[in-house]
Design a protein around this motif. Structure first.
Motif, mmCIF file in Angstrom:
data_model
loop_
_atom_site.group_PDB
_atom_site.id
_atom_site.type_symbol
_atom_site.label_atom_id
_atom_site.label_comp_id
_atom_site.label_asym_id
_atom_site.label_seq_id
_atom_site.Cartn_x
_atom_site.Cartn_y
_atom_site.Cartn_z
ATOM 1 N N ALA A 10 9.272 10.401 -8.063
ATOM 2 C CA ALA A 10 8.819 9.616 -6.917
ATOM 3 C C ALA A 10 9.594 8.314 -6.812
ATOM 4 N N ARG A 11 9.860 7.674 -7.955
ATOM 5 C CA ARG A 11 10.662 6.447 -7.931
ATOM 6 C C ARG A 11 12.064 6.736 -7.399
ATOM 7 N N VAL B 298 3.713 5.555 -4.821
ATOM 8 C CA VAL B 298 2.563 6.415 -5.091
ATOM 9 C C VAL B 298 1.451 5.586 -5.721
ATOM 10 N N GLY B 299 0.245 5.874 -5.306
ATOM 11 C CA GLY B 299 -0.917 5.327 -5.969
ATOM 12 C C GLY B 299 -1.537 6.397 -6.849
ATOM 13 N N PHE B 300 -2.004 6.008 -8.027
ATOM 14 C CA PHE B 300 -2.641 6.970 -8.927
ATOM 15 C C PHE B 300 -4.097 7.140 -8.502
ATOM 16 N N THR B 301 -4.514 8.392 -8.357
ATOM 17 C CA THR B 301 -5.909 8.664 -8.052
ATOM 18 C C THR B 301 -6.454 9.630 -9.086
ATOM 19 N N ARG B 302 -7.638 9.317 -9.596
ATOM 20 C CA ARG B 302 -8.240 10.094 -10.680
ATOM 21 C C ARG B 302 -9.166 11.155 -10.119
ATOM 22 N N GLU B 303 -8.891 12.391 -10.491
ATOM 23 C CA GLU B 303 -9.792 13.464 -10.086
ATOM 24 C C GLU B 303 -11.219 13.166 -10.528
ATOM 25 N N ASP C 65 0.832 -1.193 0.000
ATOM 26 C CA ASP C 65 0.000 0.000 0.000
ATOM 27 C C ASP C 65 0.873 1.253 0.000
ATOM 28 N N ALA C 66 0.291 2.337 -0.495
ATOM 29 C CA ALA C 66 1.012 3.611 -0.579
ATOM 30 C C ALA C 66 0.297 4.659 0.257
#
Length: 647
Positions: free
Chosen positions: A386-387, A393-398, A349-350
């Motif tokens: 970030a790497r 990091v997790g990608f989250t969509r607006e 998890d991130a």
């Protein structure tokens, strides 16, 4: 927050999809006309001996469907033998139905007559009939492990740059094709084979929407070939596109990737495969299908190889069947997948969320498609940084709303946000999160500056912009000197960033601090980084487009945004499970169902490096189990270790 890493677990096959797109060296796309069972078995045997578990295969449409209501049964018998050869070798295959595009050329069945493949009802019916007929013939063969409807349909059905079909039309077509597989009794996973080149991944609308077609497919298959001006960005390109392609939560299979050895050295071909395989695994891919199995030196006078000669040498074996360096990398990767029992692993998890603006994928009224490349490239560069910071990091969509469980939200070089998101970000900060945004004026003169409301209130500043005029960055290098401690950065530390962009985007944001404190200034004493404490959390504003400038700079990575991200993680309390004191080495973790944890170290250095990772536990060699403190990585090398946590 949970990071995407869905497996094709609903299928009875227990092996991960690790394979190659397959045309026999005896004929390429025309292999079925002069099918050679002996050669095919020799080709499959080489792949299997190097750890590959499957192929992607193709019904060359003009040959298999020579008349509107007729299937070529002789070629079907060849394909049945092809399936038998897979079973004999211990492999599976994913047949592809509508193959009218391949390697730089389009081929139609003689009877198409220019009919539209999406909107001509009779033509759609003929495609669905062909799909159902082929499914009925081969659905019960144990070698069939999945189905693909097409090969890169956006480049065949219509050239999307010129005349893209609407998403409504494409989705209806996709529904008809996938339903044809199911109605004919196909139970294996199915997908479209379109390359995941649609708007949710690339920002370009070609009619294929991952969101709209999600109801009908079982996995998503990116085809990644694009190039870059920076090597780490190139090495992380496939991983980044896999992250974007996971928008629907479906398993992501890297369905096509590779290179022609006419264009790179053997050593650099190996590097690209190694980097793409390991980084895309860390980016959520759960299957890999290289393009392609063999070279075609004897087919130099046939299309498409006579006019696309580099297409002859995309093979992972040469035209004699000998392994090339990409196949050797695949073999090493297969060993790693087996050693960690990959199908039972997931990504850790991130605590950090990389926010994908809705403007990448939504055509809001009077918004400009030309803004989307900036969004894509800034996100990509942020992902690379970030790497380098060892920050998961997790990608989250607006477009889907923001998750409430992130400690850190990253909005790199972001100028466009919806009103709802602006308010949600302030709420998240008040509840305890850290919200970071770097200003970007945009690359076009229309509506320069931030395209969201009340930047002043969100970040505790008073912006000093003049209407319609960008404030140019006149320095060639931005020097950001810290005037206060910030995470792991101390007062007096200076970060240096390359300055780039066009006359619109090479611009900074002049501000006066009001409810914020300045923690870093530029070389002219102007605020460069400001923090506003609010409730239990904070907002952080960079007045320069750091990620955009880096994205527009060749050979820039690792650049110093990774140090800022590490400091942001410290301030936010975002976990970095394993860290390495070198921006050239990225660290990440996979978690097995039984609790074991595996650490990946991937180097972006052209020289050998020895590093000492820091983790909450001890690192152990994957094979011997011996404790490991110092790790030596070959140039652009990858290493996998087991992490045994302290109790």
């Amino acid at each position: 927050m949970r990071r995407h890493s869905a497996q094709l677990t609903h299928h009875p096959a227990v092996l991960p999809w690790l394979g190659a797109n397959f045309w026999s060296r005896t004929g390429g796309p025309l292999m079925w006309r002069d099918y050679d069972p002996k050669t095919v078995r020799a080709e499959l045997r080489v792949l299997h001996e190097h750890g590959l578990t499957m192929t992607r295969s193709f019904f060359y449409w003009p040959d298999f469907h020579p008349q509107p209501h007729r299937i070529d049964e002789a070629l079907c018998e060849h394909f049945r033998d092809f399936l038998d050869a897979h079973s004999e070798t211990g492999m599976g295959t994913v047949p592809t139905f509508i193959v009218g595009h391949m390697s730089g050329e389009n081929w139609d069945p003689a009877w198409r007559g220019g009919r539209d493949l999406y909107e001509d009802v009779w033509m759609v019916g003929r495609q669905a009939w062909f799909v159902s007929q082929m499914t009925r013939r081969f659905k019960d063969h144990p070698a069939v492990t999945g189905w693909l409807i097409t090969n890169e349909m956006p480049g065949y059905g219509r050239v999307y740059q010129v005349d893209p079909p609407s998403s409504e039309v494409v989705t209806a077509w996709a529904q008809a094709m996938c339903n044809a597989v199911r109605a004919a009794g196909g139970t294996q996973p199915v997908s479209l084979g379109d390359g995941a080149w649609g708007i949710e991944v690339t920002g370009r609308d070609n009619g294929f929407s991952l969101r709209e077609t999600a109801e009908y497919v079982d996995f998503v298959g990116p085809h990644v070939y694009r190039s870059d001006t920076d090597r780490p960005r190139q090495h992380l390109r496939a991983a980044f596109e896999c992250e974007l392609a996971s928008v629907t939560g479906h398993p992501v299979v890297l369905e096509e990737f590779g290179l022609s050895t006419d264009t790179v050295s053997a050593e650099n071909a190996a590097v690209y495969y190694r980097q793409t395989l390991h980084n895309s695994l860390l980016g959520g891919a759960t299957g890999w299908v290289a393009w392609n199995n063999t070279d075609y030196d004897d087919l130099w006078d046939r299309s498409p190889y006579d006019h696309h000669p580099f297409e002859m040498h995309f093979g992972i074996t040469d035209s004699t069947g000998a392994a090339k360096t990409p196949l050797l990398e695949l073999a090493e990767f297969a060993k790693v997948l087996g050693a960690v029992d990959f199908t039972r692993c997931r990504r850790a998890d991130a605590d950090a969320a990389l926010v994908v603006p809705a403007f990448l994928e939504r055509g809001y009224p009077y918004s400009r498609p030309a803004d989307r490349p900036l969004i894509f490239t800034s996100l990509h560069q942020s992902y690379v940084a970030a790497r380098a910071a060892d920050l998961p990091v997790g990608f989250t969509r607006e477009a889907d709303g923001l998750p409430g469980d992130a400690a850190l939200y990253l909005l790199p070089a972001t100028r466009q946000l919806t009103t709802r998101t602006r308010r949600e970000l302030e709420h998240r900060a008040h509840e305890g999160a850290t919200v970071y945004l770097s200003f970007c004026s945009g690359e076009h003169p229309g509506t320069r500056g931030p395209w969201f409301d009340d930047l002043d209130g969100l970040f505790g500043v008073e912006l000093q912009l003049s209407y319609g005029v960008a404030e140019p960055i006149e320095d060639d290098v931005l020097e950001m000197t810290f005037t206060d401690d910030f995470g792991g950065l101390t007062a007096g530390d200076t970060l240096r960033f390359p300055v780039a962009g066009n006359e619109d985007s090479r611009a900074y944001l002049p501000v006066l601090p009001r409810d914020a404190r300045v923690v870093a200034v530029d070389a002219h004493g102007r605020p460069a980084l400001l923090v506003r404490d609010t409730g239990a959390g904070r907002t952080v504003l960079a007045t320069y487009p750091l990620e955009h400038m880096a994205a527009r700079t060749a050979r820039v990575n690792p650049e110093e945004t990774h140090r800022l991200y590490a400091a942001l993680a410290d301030v936010a309390g975002a976990r970095r499970p394993v860290t390495v004191d070198s921006p050239y080495v990225g660290a990440d973790v996979l978690v097995h169902q039984d609790g074991r944890r595996f650490v990946w170290l991937v180097s972006q250095s052209s020289a050998e490096l020895t590093v000492r990772p820091v983790a909450d536990g001890t690192l152990h060699d994957l094979t011997s189990g011996a404790p490991t403190a110092d790790v030596t990585l070959a140039p652009y090398g990858a290493c996998v270790l087991e992490l045994k946590c302290w109790s």
